[in-house]
Design a protein around this motif. Structure first.
Motif, PDB file in Angstrom:
ATOM      1  N   MET A 364      33.269  36.686  36.473  1.00 54.51           N
ATOM      2  CA  MET A 364      33.768  37.224  35.211  1.00 54.51           C
ATOM      3  C   MET A 364      35.030  38.053  35.398  1.00 54.51           C
ATOM      4  O   MET A 364      35.741  38.345  34.431  1.00 54.51           O
ATOM      5  N   ASP A 365      35.305  38.440  36.648  1.00 56.44           N
ATOM      6  CA  ASP A 365      36.466  39.297  36.928  1.00 56.44           C
ATOM      7  C   ASP A 365      37.713  38.428  37.059  1.00 56.44           C
ATOM      8  O   ASP A 365      38.092  38.016  38.154  1.00 56.44           O
ATOM      9  N   ILE A 366      38.345  38.158  35.940  1.00 57.26           N
ATOM     10  CA  ILE A 366      39.501  37.259  35.942  1.00 57.26           C
ATOM     11  C   ILE A 366      40.721  37.890  36.607  1.00 57.26           C
ATOM     12  O   ILE A 366      41.681  37.202  36.942  1.00 57.26           O
ATOM     13  N   ASP A 367      40.695  39.203  36.804  1.00 57.00           N
ATOM     14  CA  ASP A 367      41.836  39.873  37.431  1.00 57.00           C
ATOM     15  C   ASP A 367      41.733  39.886  38.952  1.00 57.00           C
ATOM     16  O   ASP A 367      42.664  40.317  39.627  1.00 57.00           O
ATOM     17  N   ASN A 368      40.619  39.427  39.493  1.00 59.02           N
ATOM     18  CA  ASN A 368      40.425  39.448  40.936  1.00 59.02           C
ATOM     19  C   ASN A 368      41.249  38.334  41.575  1.00 59.02           C
ATOM     20  O   ASN A 368      41.025  37.155  41.306  1.00 59.02           O
ATOM     21  N   PRO A 369      42.231  38.652  42.447  1.00 57.08           N
ATOM     22  CA  PRO A 369      43.095  37.616  43.029  1.00 57.08           C
ATOM     23  C   PRO A 369      42.333  36.606  43.881  1.00 57.08           C
ATOM     24  O   PRO A 369      42.736  35.455  44.004  1.00 57.08           O
ATOM     25  N   VAL A 370      41.202  37.028  44.469  1.00 58.15           N
ATOM     26  CA  VAL A 370      40.414  36.103  45.292  1.00 58.15           C
ATOM     27  C   VAL A 370      39.902  34.952  44.445  1.00 58.15           C
ATOM     28  O   VAL A 370      39.977  33.781  44.836  1.00 58.15           O
ATOM     29  N   TYR A 371      39.424  35.302  43.269  1.00 59.63           N
ATOM     30  CA  TYR A 371      38.864  34.257  42.405  1.00 59.63           C
ATOM     31  C   TYR A 371      39.961  33.416  41.757  1.00 59.63           C
ATOM     32  O   TYR A 371      39.734  32.259  41.412  1.00 59.63           O
ATOM     33  N   ASN A 372      41.144  33.963  41.611  1.00 51.98           N
ATOM     34  CA  ASN A 372      42.276  33.154  41.154  1.00 51.98           C
ATOM     35  C   ASN A 372      42.613  32.077  42.192  1.00 51.98           C
ATOM     36  O   ASN A 372      42.903  30.934  41.857  1.00 51.98           O
ATOM     37  N   LYS A 373      42.552  32.465  43.474  1.00 48.14           N
ATOM     38  CA  LYS A 373      42.827  31.494  44.537  1.00 48.14           C
ATOM     39  C   LYS A 373      41.739  30.430  44.605  1.00 48.14           C
ATOM     40  O   LYS A 373      42.015  29.247  44.826  1.00 48.14           O
ATOM     41  N   ILE A 374      40.487  30.854  44.405  1.00 51.29           N
ATOM     42  CA  ILE A 374      39.383  29.887  44.401  1.00 51.29           C
ATOM     43  C   ILE A 374      39.557  28.877  43.266  1.00 51.29           C
ATOM     44  O   ILE A 374      39.362  27.669  43.444  1.00 51.29           O
ATOM     45  N   GLU A 378      39.966  24.877  43.576  1.00 51.13           N
ATOM     46  CA  GLU A 378      39.091  23.937  42.849  1.00 51.13           C
ATOM     47  C   GLU A 378      39.914  22.942  42.057  1.00 51.13           C
ATOM     48  O   GLU A 378      39.580  21.742  41.990  1.00 51.13           O
ATOM     49  N   HIS A 379      41.009  23.412  41.455  1.00 52.97           N
ATOM     50  CA  HIS A 379      41.880  22.524  40.692  1.00 52.97           C
ATOM     51  C   HIS A 379      42.505  21.463  41.606  1.00 52.97           C
ATOM     52  O   HIS A 379      42.586  20.269  41.243  1.00 52.97           O
ATOM     53  N   LYS A 380      42.927  21.881  42.800  1.00 50.71           N
ATOM     54  CA  LYS A 380      43.530  20.928  43.728  1.00 50.71           C
ATOM     55  C   LYS A 380      42.510  19.893  44.212  1.00 50.71           C
ATOM     56  O   LYS A 380      42.827  18.708  44.366  1.00 50.71           O
ATOM     57  N   GLN A 385      40.308  14.307  44.000  1.00 50.34           N
ATOM     58  CA  GLN A 385      39.229  13.372  43.680  1.00 50.34           C
ATOM     59  C   GLN A 385      39.676  12.341  42.668  1.00 50.34           C
ATOM     60  O   GLN A 385      39.246  11.178  42.695  1.00 50.34           O
ATOM     61  N   GLN A 386      40.539  12.734  41.742  1.00 46.21           N
ATOM     62  CA  GLN A 386      41.003  11.811  40.707  1.00 46.21           C
ATOM     63  C   GLN A 386      42.060  10.845  41.240  1.00 46.21           C
ATOM     64  O   GLN A 386      42.032   9.657  40.951  1.00 46.21           O
TER      65      GLN A 386
END
Length: 529
Positions: A364-374, A378-380, A385-386
């Protein structure tokens, strides 16, 4: 006699009763012993640390007829009048309500008259930073050269607001916050004198929340005595009175956050709100608790900086074993931001719950840079896969390969070559800021009368351009002629060098006349000694 508040009843009457301000007491006593008494003093420090109290004791001591070791004797007429608050030589003024120019002008007129009794007429101006600018200006001359029988003692909690012209005319003393253990011991003594039953844990907590202020501690204690009259004052009763939360709930909240147990965390928030506790006070308690955990984690069991009992420290050590330092830093950051949000929150409970959920559920912590990198990773992965994995041949480096020179370079003057050779020595005698800017650069030449300053870090370009004019001026003055200097990155220089000399061969410097001959005969000319 009418009732006196505890902080007034137990206000110290002599230097020996003052606690934790020995650096100030010793200085003032020595001045009295040697007769080196100043005409103006500035006492600065947080509330409840003894500024006004020491000012009154000092004012009495300088007027005492028979001082003992730099302190008032306590028996002469002047000392007795101080105890009765009837000493006409000590004038106490509240600058918060007497902050105008006219108030200072009255003082300027009054100082002309000698004291009724004793040596000095002492003016104690409390909260002096509240005076207006005009009032400060009106005080300057009197404060600098007062009559020999006049002394000023200025007290303030905010010395930054006092003009430097006032501070420079005073001897300044900075008061320290009173140690928690000292406050606790004093409160225990006063409670014995008052015949009040109180738990030691309650005294410890009051001493902690007073934040080094003896007056605050006595005010909280007096409130507890009034509320729980004829009862034993316990730790829980103090918590209830000040709106704070039991330490067990704070430990439970941190455990819930560490275990990502949002259900337990929200139930604790509900319990605090139901009990009518202060949400903001609870948040401040959490900040202090996490700070204590951080200290326990990083001090290698040297826990003297934690002023708590042994049982509490053992609880801190047990809890912090399961928490990383990075998590503790994140907790402090989020709780500190929460404190700012709570100041203007219309519904503090909701704001608290959102912050707690952010800690319990890291996603839920959208400001956390670690989760931004994750999220980026995931997007990559989804994209791979596509589209599948494609074989892509590696790109060749962008480089210019020139086997032969495009043209013959212009001759390079001797003075430019000499600057290149002496570059390090020249830098050492440049102005310091220029030296620091160009210390990592190198002087090179290509052709003609241009000196190239080569830098290897692209981020240095802006600062180098800022100091380049000063460097050019320095070199031109040194050579007594205008020197053409150009700033260039290392990559760009190598490309230009290849263009002129082919495959990066070292430059060959040819005299102008020989260069013309070589052009006409179309043969290379080698010069030998």
């Amino acid at each position: 006699m009418s009732y006196l508040a505890l902080y007034r009843k137990y206000r110290p009457k002599s230097f020996i009763d003052i606690i934790d301000q020995s650096h100030i007491i010793q200085t003032l006593q020595n001045q009295i012993k040697t007769g080196r008494i100043g005409h103006a003093y500035l006492f600065s420090g947080t509330r409840g640390t003894g500024k006004t109290t020491i000012a009154k004791i000092f004012a009495n001591a300088v007027n005492c007829q028979t001082p003992v070791n730099g302190s008032a004797c306590g028996h002469c007429d002047i000392c007795q009048k101080l105890f009765e608050n009837s000493n006409l030589n000590i004038i106490e003024i509240d600058a918060a309500s007497h902050n105008g120019v006219d108030n200072i002008r009255e003082i300027n007129e009054e100082v002309k008259y000698a004291p009724a009794i004793g040596k000095y007429k002492v003016y104690i101006i409390d909260e002096v930073h509240m005076l207006s600018i005009g009032a400060f200006n009106a005080m300057l001359k009197t404060l600098e050269e007062p009559p020999s029988h006049t002394m000023f003692i200025l007290a303030t909690t905010d010395p930054q607001k006092i003009p430097v012209t006032i501070i420079s005319r005073c001897q300044r003393f900075d008061f320290k916050r009173i140690n928690t253990k000292s406050i606790e011991n004093c409160l225990a003594q006063y409670m014995q004198l008052e015949n009040v039953k109180i738990e030691q844990e309650a005294l410890t907590y009051i001493a902690h929340i007073s934040d080094g202020s003896m007056r605050d501690a006595l005010s909280i204690l007096e409130q507890c005595i009034s509320f729980y009259y004829d009862e034993c004052i316990t730790y829980d009763k103090v918590l209830e009175l000040v709106g704070a939360v039991n330490n067990n709930l704070i430990f439970d909240m941190i455990n819930a956050i560490v275990n990502c147990d949002s259900t337990t965390a929200i139930s604790i928030c509900d319990e605090i709100n139901t009990q009518g506790r202060s949400i903001r006070q609870f948040n401040n308690d959490l900040i202090i608790h996490v700070r204590n955990l951080l200290v326990a984690k990083t001090t290698n069991n040297d826990l003297n900086v934690l002023n708590y009992n042994k049982k509490h420290i053992e609880q801190l050590k047990a809890q912090v074993n399961n928490i990383d330092i990075s998590d503790l830093m994140r907790y402090i950051k989020i709780f500190s931001e929460l404190d700012i949000d709570l100041k203007s929150a219309s519904n503090p409970k909701v704001v608290l719950e959102v912050a707690i959920l952010k800690l319990c559920e890291p996603s839920m912590d959208i400001d956390n840079p670690v989760y931004n990198k994750i999220a980026e990773l995931e997007h990559k992965i989804d994209k791979l896969q596509q589209e599948g994995i494609q074989n892509i041949s590696p790109k060749k480096k962008d480089e210019i390969i020139i086997q032969q020179p495009i043209r013959l370079p212009d001759a390079i003057p001797d003075d430019i070559l000499k600057i290149k050779r002496d570059w390090d020595d020249i830098l050492k005698i440049t102005p310091k800021r220029v030296y620091l800017a160009f210390n990592s650069t190198k002087a090179e030449v290509l052709e003609g009368n241009t000196l190239y300053i080569i830098y290897y870090e692209p981020n240095l370009e802006i600062s180098l351009k800022e100091f380049l004019p000063r460097l050019i001026e320095f070199i031109s003055d040194r050579e007594n002629k205008s020197i053409n200097v150009k700033l260039m990155g290392a990559k760009e220089y190598n490309i230009e060098k290849q263009k002129l000399y082919g495959s990066g061969e070292p430059p060959v410097y040819i005299d102008k006349n020989l260069q013309e001959i070589q052009t006409k005969v179309n043969f290379s000319i080698t010069m030998k000694d």
